[in-house]
Design a protein around this motif. Sequence first.
Motif, mmCIF file in Angstrom:
data_model
loop_
_atom_site.group_PDB
_atom_site.id
_atom_site.type_symbol
_atom_site.label_atom_id
_atom_site.label_comp_id
_atom_site.label_asym_id
_atom_site.label_seq_id
_atom_site.Cartn_x
_atom_site.Cartn_y
_atom_site.Cartn_z
ATOM 1 N N MET A 1 44.445 6.243 35.234
ATOM 2 C CA MET A 1 44.163 5.126 34.579
ATOM 3 C C MET A 1 42.562 5.546 34.412
ATOM 4 S SD MET A 1 46.278 2.712 35.053
ATOM 5 C CE MET A 1 45.143 1.977 34.283
ATOM 6 N N LYS A 2 42.331 6.221 35.238
ATOM 7 C CA LYS A 2 40.441 6.905 34.833
ATOM 8 C C LYS A 2 40.410 7.441 33.653
ATOM 9 C CE LYS A 2 40.154 8.053 39.403
ATOM 10 N NZ LYS A 2 39.471 9.812 40.990
ATOM 11 N N SER A 3 41.724 7.612 32.502
ATOM 12 C CA SER A 3 41.196 8.410 31.602
ATOM 13 C C SER A 3 41.757 7.067 30.700
ATOM 14 C CB SER A 3 43.057 8.852 31.024
ATOM 15 O OG SER A 3 44.284 8.850 31.146
ATOM 16 N N ASN A 4 41.708 5.853 30.978
ATOM 17 C CA ASN A 4 41.881 4.934 30.114
ATOM 18 C C ASN A 4 40.332 4.627 29.526
ATOM 19 O OD1 ASN A 4 44.168 4.390 30.421
ATOM 20 N ND2 ASN A 4 43.757 2.954 32.552
ATOM 21 N N PRO A 5 39.553 4.499 29.819
ATOM 22 C CA PRO A 5 38.454 4.575 29.075
ATOM 23 C C PRO A 5 38.038 4.953 28.316
ATOM 24 C CG PRO A 5 37.456 3.765 31.323
ATOM 25 C CD PRO A 5 39.124 4.556 31.215
ATOM 26 N N VAL A 6 38.704 5.885 28.580
ATOM 27 C CA VAL A 6 38.167 7.458 27.524
ATOM 28 C C VAL A 6 38.985 7.334 26.334
ATOM 29 C CG1 VAL A 6 38.478 10.671 26.999
ATOM 30 C CG2 VAL A 6 37.372 8.868 29.217
ATOM 31 N N ILE A 7 40.557 6.477 26.659
ATOM 32 C CA ILE A 7 41.265 6.984 25.540
ATOM 33 C C ILE A 7 40.432 5.919 24.164
ATOM 34 C CG2 ILE A 7 43.673 6.429 25.028
ATOM 35 C CD1 ILE A 7 44.639 7.718 27.401
ATOM 36 N N PHE A 8 40.200 4.090 25.520
ATOM 37 C CA PHE A 8 39.824 3.232 24.681
ATOM 38 C C PHE A 8 38.333 3.680 23.801
ATOM 39 C CE2 PHE A 8 41.708 0.424 28.059
ATOM 40 C CZ PHE A 8 42.805 0.679 27.376
ATOM 41 N N ALA A 9 38.075 4.564 24.295
ATOM 42 C CA ALA A 9 36.318 5.636 23.316
ATOM 43 C C ALA A 9 36.886 6.153 22.247
ATOM 44 C CB ALA A 9 35.730 5.641 23.759
ATOM 45 N N PHE A 10 38.539 6.909 22.117
ATOM 46 C CA PHE A 10 38.339 7.987 21.125
ATOM 47 C C PHE A 10 39.370 6.500 20.425
ATOM 48 C CE2 PHE A 10 42.163 9.764 19.424
ATOM 49 C CZ PHE A 10 40.532 10.983 18.862
ATOM 50 N N VAL A 11 39.999 5.607 20.839
ATOM 51 C CA VAL A 11 40.653 4.742 20.040
ATOM 52 C C VAL A 11 39.635 4.095 19.201
ATOM 53 C CG1 VAL A 11 42.476 2.989 19.509
ATOM 54 C CG2 VAL A 11 42.761 4.539 21.149
ATOM 55 N N PHE A 12 38.681 3.814 19.512
ATOM 56 C CA PHE A 12 37.615 2.685 18.791
ATOM 57 C C PHE A 12 37.267 3.573 17.973
ATOM 58 C CE2 PHE A 12 37.866 -0.745 22.983
ATOM 59 C CZ PHE A 12 39.066 -0.863 21.914
ATOM 60 N N LEU A 13 37.052 4.645 18.239
ATOM 61 C CA LEU A 13 35.804 5.617 17.455
ATOM 62 C C LEU A 13 36.258 5.658 16.394
ATOM 63 C CD1 LEU A 13 33.389 7.692 16.505
ATOM 64 C CD2 LEU A 13 35.451 9.744 17.589
ATOM 65 N N VAL A 14 38.111 5.936 16.216
ATOM 66 C CA VAL A 14 38.701 6.961 15.189
ATOM 67 C C VAL A 14 39.237 5.013 14.229
ATOM 68 C CG1 VAL A 14 41.575 7.075 14.739
ATOM 69 C CG2 VAL A 14 40.053 8.401 16.262
ATOM 70 N N LEU A 15 39.289 3.834 15.265
ATOM 71 C CA LEU A 15 39.493 3.549 14.320
ATOM 72 C C LEU A 15 38.581 2.333 13.491
ATOM 73 C CD1 LEU A 15 41.151 0.481 13.260
ATOM 74 C CD2 LEU A 15 40.298 -0.965 16.563
ATOM 75 N N GLY A 16 36.989 2.936 14.382
ATOM 76 C CA GLY A 16 35.586 2.851 13.103
ATOM 77 C C GLY A 16 36.188 3.188 12.062
ATOM 78 N N PHE A 17 36.483 4.676 12.332
ATOM 79 C CA PHE A 17 35.669 6.120 11.638
ATOM 80 C C PHE A 17 37.099 4.624 9.891
ATOM 81 C CE2 PHE A 17 38.235 9.671 9.175
ATOM 82 C CZ PHE A 17 36.829 10.170 8.632
ATOM 83 N N LEU A 18 37.656 4.443 10.557
ATOM 84 C CA LEU A 18 39.526 4.503 9.274
ATOM 85 C C LEU A 18 38.430 3.154 9.234
ATOM 86 C CD1 LEU A 18 42.879 5.135 11.385
ATOM 87 C CD2 LEU A 18 41.269 6.226 9.431
ATOM 88 N N ILE A 19 38.043 2.311 9.705
ATOM 89 C CA ILE A 19 36.832 0.722 9.079
ATOM 90 C C ILE A 19 36.689 0.951 7.814
ATOM 91 C CG2 ILE A 19 36.664 -0.749 8.940
ATOM 92 C CD1 ILE A 19 37.738 -1.218 11.893
ATOM 93 N N THR A 20 35.858 2.167 8.536
ATOM 94 C CA THR A 20 34.595 2.479 7.849
ATOM 95 C C THR A 20 35.246 3.704 6.649
ATOM 96 O OG1 THR A 20 32.853 3.010 9.226
ATOM 97 C CG2 THR A 20 33.020 4.007 7.113
ATOM 98 N N PHE A 21 35.892 4.208 6.193
ATOM 99 C CA PHE A 21 36.635 5.296 5.097
ATOM 100 C C PHE A 21 37.182 3.894 4.424
ATOM 101 C CE2 PHE A 21 40.175 7.309 3.814
ATOM 102 C CZ PHE A 21 39.515 8.012 2.621
ATOM 103 N N SER A 22 37.974 2.893 4.721
ATOM 104 C CA SER A 22 38.862 1.842 3.956
ATOM 105 C C SER A 22 37.621 1.029 3.143
ATOM 106 C CB SER A 22 39.676 1.095 5.057
ATOM 107 O OG SER A 22 40.263 0.188 4.367
ATOM 108 N N TYR A 23 36.397 0.670 3.917
ATOM 109 C CA TYR A 23 35.229 -0.131 3.630
ATOM 110 C C TYR A 23 34.958 0.889 1.959
ATOM 111 C CZ TYR A 23 31.193 -2.019 2.791
ATOM 112 O OH TYR A 23 30.329 -2.831 1.806
ATOM 113 N N GLN A 24 34.952 2.012 2.440
ATOM 114 C CA GLN A 24 33.468 2.829 1.131
ATOM 115 C C GLN A 24 34.973 2.774 0.111
ATOM 116 O OE1 GLN A 24 31.038 3.759 0.730
ATOM 117 N NE2 GLN A 24 30.307 3.031 3.152
#
Length: 228
Positions: A1-24
């Motif tokens: 369970m200690k790894s959840n914040p890291v996982i969430f952070a990685f997921v949000f990072l990827v998601l942000g990258f995808l949203i930015t790329f899609s927007y461009q």
Amino acid sequence: MKSNPVIFAFVFLVLGFLITFSYQQTKSSAEIVQVNDQDWERDYYYRKQLIEMEESNKQLRTELYQTRQAVKEMEQEIGEGTDDLKQLVETKTTLQKLTGELAVTGDGIMVTLKDASYIPSEDHANQYIVHDRHIHQTVNELFSAGAKAVAINGQRIYRNSYITCIGPVISVDGNAYPAPFVISAIGDQDILDVSLNLKNGVIDQLVQDNIEVTIEKKSDIEMQAKDI
């Protein structure tokens, strides 16, 4: 369970990258080229010029074809005209020979008319000599048979020549000649000979008039041109 914040952070990072790329991507794809009135008019102008040029080229090709056809027809006419011109020159030369404007040489015949060598004492001498009418008959027959030129005692006869009796001699265009009278003619020897010797023709009439007649075929008879 200690790894959840890291996982969430990685997921949000990827998601942000995808949203930015899609927007461009969406932004670049949605970009529309705007054509203003000036560009449109320029494009229309050049298109119109191109169409007019194509029409002009088409018309020029048609004119070129028509011109080539016209040149071809002219060449044919010139080619045919050469034969016509040659024929006209030959006709002119023939006429000049017939009228005496040109000298003429050729084969022909020579007709000699002599006064009768024997004159009966009971007859008049005038019945046994050559008269101008005998010369006229012979000359006319030769021309009728196709003679190209005729001469009497070497003097050429022309269209306006005149032959008359002057006492015991014959005058040809004012020049007097005594008998015998040698009438030369250039032309087809056989035709001239046959024409003169037709039954009841010229020779028969001359003989009946007590004229002594001899006919010879001659080659290369020469007759000079008329002095102008």
